[in-house]
Design an enzyme around this catalytic site. Structure first.
Site: not given
Length: 224
Positions: A2, A50
């Site tokens: 991330d 996502n």
């Protein structure tokens, strides 16, 4: 992995610039694994959530995945890396699915490092799909309901041929697991660090592994 977008924003660049930097970092970490005794590495490339991102970013990520596979395939083969993909492939475009199949076939005899890439993956989705396949076995009479236990379900998970993770690392300061390997990580150690993924160097990796090595793992028991 991330923090790619924030890393790019800090530099006045578009988010995809950060994703490209993050892809380069993957290679460094994969190459470092044998040095530190890491046989199995799973990276979270794209989650089932996502798809909510902008069409531009999603399309850019899919293009990056295709480019990464084409560019790195022979080197992964040469370095003894076996690549597997987990997740629901149906929603991915055919060109990408074909490249995934080709890379898995190309590296299937390798055993130095096992790299698993999670694409269109979600822990809840994986368990739901596994449960559906298990239910089909019961309905077909190949499995009795009373024989279903916590040893049965893992045989239907995407990771059925892989060991459960010892350590889960999340970068960028986020302190949540975000639907990653929910079943498999029941007794994993967790490490949440502030480093953004494009800055996650081999030195940072080594430091995290050293900290993990000092932990006492009891798996619910008590040390005598």
């Amino acid at each position: 992995m991330d923090g790619n977008g924030r890393w790019a924003k800090q530099r006045g660049k578009p988010r995809l610039f950060g994703h490209h930097a993050g892809a380069k970092r993957v290679r460094e970490i994969v190459e470092a694994c044998p040095k530190y005794g890491v046989k199995y590495l799973t990276i979270f490339g794209f989650s089932t959530e996502n798809w909510k991102r902008t069409q531009t970013e999603v399309a850019g990520l899919m293009s990056l995945f295709r480019m990464y596979i084409r560019k790195e395939a022979r080197e992964l083969k040469r370095q003894g890396v076996r690549v597997r993909f987990i997740g629901d492939r149906i929603k991915l475009d055919k060109k990408l699915r074909d490249l995934m199949d080709e890379l898995e076939a190309l590296t299937e005899d390798n055993d130095k490092t096992h790299l698993t890439i999670a694409l269109n993956y979600g822990g809840r989705d994986e368990v739901a799909r596994a449960t559906q396949r298990l239910a089909e076995e019961v309905a077909a009479g190949r499995l009795k309901p009373e024989d279903v236990d916590e040893e049965t379900l893992p045989r239907f998970l995407d990771t059925c041929v892989l060991p459960d993770p010892d350590l889960v690392i999340r970068t960028s300061g986020e302190a949540r697991i975000s639907n990653f390997l929910l079943w498999q990580s029941a007794y994993s150690e967790y490490e949440f660090i502030d480093t953004l993924w494009p800055d996650f160097s081999e030195a940072v990796f080594a430091e995290v592994l050293a900290g993990f090595g000092s932990r006492e793992r009891r798996f619910g028991g008590v040390k005598a």
